[in-house]
Design a protein around this motif. Structure first.
Motif, PDB file in Angstrom:
ATOM      1  N   ILE A 122     -38.812  47.360  33.528  1.00 55.22           N
ATOM      2  CA  ILE A 122     -37.998  46.143  33.637  1.00 55.22           C
ATOM      3  C   ILE A 122     -36.621  46.512  34.164  1.00 55.22           C
ATOM      4  CG2 ILE A 122     -36.953  44.241  32.339  1.00 55.22           C
ATOM      5  CD1 ILE A 122     -39.283  44.552  30.318  1.00 55.22           C
ATOM      6  N   ARG A 123     -36.263  45.921  35.292  1.00 55.37           N
ATOM      7  CA  ARG A 123     -34.930  46.148  35.865  1.00 55.37           C
ATOM      8  C   ARG A 123     -33.871  45.444  35.034  1.00 55.37           C
ATOM      9  NH1 ARG A 123     -34.995  46.998  41.514  1.00 55.37           N
ATOM     10  NH2 ARG A 123     -32.744  46.698  41.444  1.00 55.37           N
ATOM     11  N   VAL A 124     -32.698  46.092  34.909  1.00 51.78           N
ATOM     12  CA  VAL A 124     -31.654  45.590  34.016  1.00 51.78           C
ATOM     13  C   VAL A 124     -30.442  44.987  34.729  1.00 51.78           C
ATOM     14  CG1 VAL A 124     -32.284  47.187  32.172  1.00 51.78           C
ATOM     15  CG2 VAL A 124     -30.550  47.880  33.845  1.00 51.78           C
ATOM     16  N   GLN A 129     -34.195  41.330  33.870  1.00 51.41           N
ATOM     17  CA  GLN A 129     -34.352  41.804  32.496  1.00 51.41           C
ATOM     18  C   GLN A 129     -34.853  40.671  31.599  1.00 51.41           C
ATOM     19  OE1 GLN A 129     -31.169  44.084  30.780  1.00 51.41           O
ATOM     20  NE2 GLN A 129     -31.994  43.882  28.719  1.00 51.41           N
ATOM     21  N   ILE A 130     -34.271  39.490  31.752  1.00 48.76           N
ATOM     22  CA  ILE A 130     -34.691  38.341  30.936  1.00 48.76           C
ATOM     23  C   ILE A 130     -36.109  37.915  31.330  1.00 48.76           C
ATOM     24  CG2 ILE A 130     -34.105  35.983  30.237  1.00 48.76           C
ATOM     25  CD1 ILE A 130     -31.189  36.664  31.133  1.00 48.76           C
ATOM     26  N   ILE A 131     -36.398  37.919  32.637  1.00 51.43           N
ATOM     27  CA  ILE A 131     -37.745  37.585  33.101  1.00 51.43           C
ATOM     28  C   ILE A 131     -38.748  38.600  32.557  1.00 51.43           C
ATOM     29  CG2 ILE A 131     -39.247  37.385  35.139  1.00 51.43           C
ATOM     30  CD1 ILE A 131     -36.701  36.373  36.667  1.00 51.43           C
ATOM     31  N   GLY A 132     -38.402  39.874  32.619  1.00 48.39           N
ATOM     32  CA  GLY A 132     -39.281  40.919  32.103  1.00 48.39           C
ATOM     33  C   GLY A 132     -39.561  40.756  30.618  1.00 48.39           C
ATOM     34  N   ASP A 147     -44.907  48.311  26.213  1.00 43.43           N
ATOM     35  CA  ASP A 147     -43.846  49.312  26.163  1.00 43.43           C
ATOM     36  C   ASP A 147     -42.815  48.888  27.202  1.00 43.43           C
ATOM     37  OD1 ASP A 147     -42.173  51.529  26.278  1.00 43.43           O
ATOM     38  OD2 ASP A 147     -43.729  52.909  26.972  1.00 43.43           O
ATOM     39  N   ARG A 148     -41.734  48.262  26.738  1.00 45.40           N
ATOM     40  CA  ARG A 148     -40.691  47.767  27.642  1.00 45.40           C
ATOM     41  C   ARG A 148     -39.754  48.919  27.993  1.00 45.40           C
ATOM     42  NH1 ARG A 148     -39.475  41.705  25.303  1.00 45.40           N
ATOM     43  NH2 ARG A 148     -41.533  41.452  24.349  1.00 45.40           N
ATOM     44  N   GLN A 149     -39.756  49.291  29.256  1.00 41.87           N
ATOM     45  CA  GLN A 149     -38.892  50.373  29.720  1.00 41.87           C
ATOM     46  C   GLN A 149     -37.810  49.785  30.614  1.00 41.87           C
ATOM     47  OE1 GLN A 149     -40.942  53.771  31.295  1.00 41.87           O
ATOM     48  NE2 GLN A 149     -42.289  53.905  29.511  1.00 41.87           N
ATOM     49  N   TYR A 150     -36.613  49.677  30.066  1.00 40.63           N
ATOM     50  CA  TYR A 150     -35.485  49.090  30.777  1.00 40.63           C
ATOM     51  C   TYR A 150     -34.854  50.153  31.676  1.00 40.63           C
ATOM     52  CZ  TYR A 150     -36.090  45.480  27.263  1.00 40.63           C
ATOM     53  OH  TYR A 150     -36.616  44.501  26.456  1.00 40.63           O
ATOM     54  N   LYS A 151     -34.772  49.830  32.979  1.00 34.00           N
ATOM     55  CA  LYS A 151     -34.313  50.816  33.956  1.00 34.00           C
ATOM     56  C   LYS A 151     -33.437  50.159  35.021  1.00 34.00           C
ATOM     57  CE  LYS A 151     -37.672  53.956  32.774  1.00 34.00           C
ATOM     58  NZ  LYS A 151     -37.261  54.988  31.865  1.00 34.00           N
ATOM     59  N   THR A 152     -32.522  50.955  35.558  1.00 37.15           N
ATOM     60  CA  THR A 152     -31.790  50.548  36.756  1.00 37.15           C
ATOM     61  C   THR A 152     -32.689  50.791  37.966  1.00 37.15           C
ATOM     62  OG1 THR A 152     -30.866  52.743  37.127  1.00 37.15           O
ATOM     63  CG2 THR A 152     -29.574  51.240  35.723  1.00 37.15           C
ATOM     64  N   ARG A 153     -32.268  50.311  39.109  1.00 34.05           N
ATOM     65  CA  ARG A 153     -33.040  50.535  40.339  1.00 34.05           C
ATOM     66  C   ARG A 153     -33.251  52.024  40.572  1.00 34.05           C
ATOM     67  NH1 ARG A 153     -31.163  50.954  46.269  1.00 34.05           N
ATOM     68  NH2 ARG A 153     -29.416  51.768  45.113  1.00 34.05           N
ATOM     69  N   THR A 154     -32.202  52.810  40.394  1.00 37.25           N
ATOM     70  CA  THR A 154     -32.278  54.247  40.625  1.00 37.25           C
ATOM     71  C   THR A 154     -33.265  54.910  39.672  1.00 37.25           C
ATOM     72  OG1 THR A 154     -29.990  54.221  41.381  1.00 37.25           O
ATOM     73  CG2 THR A 154     -30.894  56.359  40.757  1.00 37.25           C
ATOM     74  N   GLU A 155     -33.326  54.451  38.448  1.00 34.71           N
ATOM     75  CA  GLU A 155     -34.256  55.016  37.471  1.00 34.71           C
ATOM     76  C   GLU A 155     -35.687  54.526  37.694  1.00 34.71           C
ATOM     77  OE1 GLU A 155     -31.172  55.270  33.678  1.00 34.71           O
ATOM     78  OE2 GLU A 155     -32.181  53.374  34.148  1.00 34.71           O
ATOM     79  N   TRP A 170     -46.763  53.233  35.009  1.00 34.14           N
ATOM     80  CA  TRP A 170     -46.355  51.829  34.928  1.00 34.14           C
ATOM     81  C   TRP A 170     -47.564  50.943  35.164  1.00 34.14           C
ATOM     82  CZ3 TRP A 170     -46.483  48.321  39.109  1.00 34.14           C
ATOM     83  CH2 TRP A 170     -46.863  48.886  40.325  1.00 34.14           C
ATOM     84  N   HIS A 171     -47.545  49.783  34.532  1.00 28.02           N
ATOM     85  CA  HIS A 171     -48.563  48.754  34.757  1.00 28.02           C
ATOM     86  C   HIS A 171     -47.948  47.506  35.407  1.00 28.02           C
ATOM     87  CE1 HIS A 171     -50.458  51.097  31.478  1.00 28.02           C
ATOM     88  NE2 HIS A 171     -51.581  50.745  32.069  1.00 28.02           N
ATOM     89  N   VAL A 172     -46.688  47.244  35.051  1.00 29.23           N
ATOM     90  CA  VAL A 172     -46.007  46.028  35.511  1.00 29.23           C
ATOM     91  C   VAL A 172     -44.565  46.398  35.853  1.00 29.23           C
ATOM     92  CG1 VAL A 172     -45.549  43.594  34.978  1.00 29.23           C
ATOM     93  CG2 VAL A 172     -47.352  44.791  33.749  1.00 29.23           C
ATOM     94  N   TYR A 173     -44.025  45.724  36.875  1.00 29.96           N
ATOM     95  CA  TYR A 173     -42.652  45.978  37.317  1.00 29.96           C
ATOM     96  C   TYR A 173     -41.997  44.648  37.694  1.00 29.96           C
ATOM     97  CZ  TYR A 173     -38.850  47.478  40.405  1.00 29.96           C
ATOM     98  OH  TYR A 173     -37.629  47.656  41.000  1.00 29.96           O
ATOM     99  N   THR A 174     -40.704  44.511  37.369  1.00 36.33           N
ATOM    100  CA  THR A 174     -39.968  43.312  37.776  1.00 36.33           C
ATOM    101  C   THR A 174     -39.346  43.564  39.144  1.00 36.33           C
ATOM    102  OG1 THR A 174     -38.043  44.122  36.539  1.00 36.33           O
ATOM    103  CG2 THR A 174     -39.406  42.453  35.464  1.00 36.33           C
ATOM    104  N   GLY A 175     -40.014  43.117  40.173  1.00 33.53           N
ATOM    105  CA  GLY A 175     -39.541  43.313  41.535  1.00 33.53           C
ATOM    106  C   GLY A 175     -38.649  42.163  41.991  1.00 33.53           C
TER     107      GLY A 175
END
Length: 185
Positions: A122-124, A129-132, A147-155, A170-175
């Motif tokens: 989930i991008r922060v 982040q809220i959508i994720g 398993d919610r993994q909060y990450k910046t674009r770089t991460e 990963w299974h899902v990503y907030t693009g």
């Protein structure tokens, strides 16, 4: 840069076999399709964007000519995939069972005796982040552990773009993306 607008999306890892033998529910096209019913786009528009967004089901931009040109097809697809969590549960339950998963007494899916845990990157930096979190809640309501993994674009980029999808990092990503041109015809 000049942009006509931006969009947010949920990206699924569709790889059929994970290297470690875990079941990837999103390898199944019917489960991916059912996610259309599991996500209330109108809720996202109203509650997350305060009404300052538009729902988007297709890659067509609603302000561009192709959207109007194919409006009969667009409207039929929008109606078909309108929010319906019960329908999503029905389809996902049928497909998960056919894939060999079991729904436990606790309401959580297992495969070969282990809980099915979906890794959601989930991008922060913005509304993603809220959508994720919203989509994670929906996945949990469907019986998955998330398993919610909060990450910046770089991460996040090395995980969802550069890793081998079969690794199952990963299974899902907030693009998301930008529409940086206006198509006139």
């Amino acid at each position: 840069t000049m942009a006509f607008g931006s969009y947010n999306e949920i990206t699924f890892n569709p790889v059929l076999k994970l290297n470690d033998g875990r079941l990837n529910p999103f390898s199944d096209p019917q489960i991916r399709e059912a996610m259309n019913w599991a996500v209330d786009r109108n809720y996202i528009v109203q509650e997350i964007f305060g009404g300052l967004a538009a729902t988007k089901l297709l890659p067509l931009v609603s302000a561009f000519p192709d959207y109007a040109r194919y409006i009969d097809v667009v409207r039929a697809l929008e109606a078909k995939y309108a929010y319906n969590l019960d329908k999503a549960k029905e389809v996902i339950s049928q497909r998960m069972t056919e894939l060999g998963a079991k729904l436990g007494a606790d309401g959580k899916w297992t495969y070969e005796g282990k809980p099915i845990t979906l890794v959601f990157v989930i991008r922060v930096e913005d509304e993603r982040q809220i959508i994720g979190d919203y989509v994670s809640n929906q996945l949990e309501a469907l019986g998955f552990v998330v398993d919610r993994q909060y990450k910046t674009r770089t991460e996040a980029s090395p995980i969802w773009i550069q890793s081998d999808p079969a690794e199952g990092l990963w299974h899902v990503y907030t693009g998301g993306g930008l529409t940086n041109f206006v198509k006139r015809g």
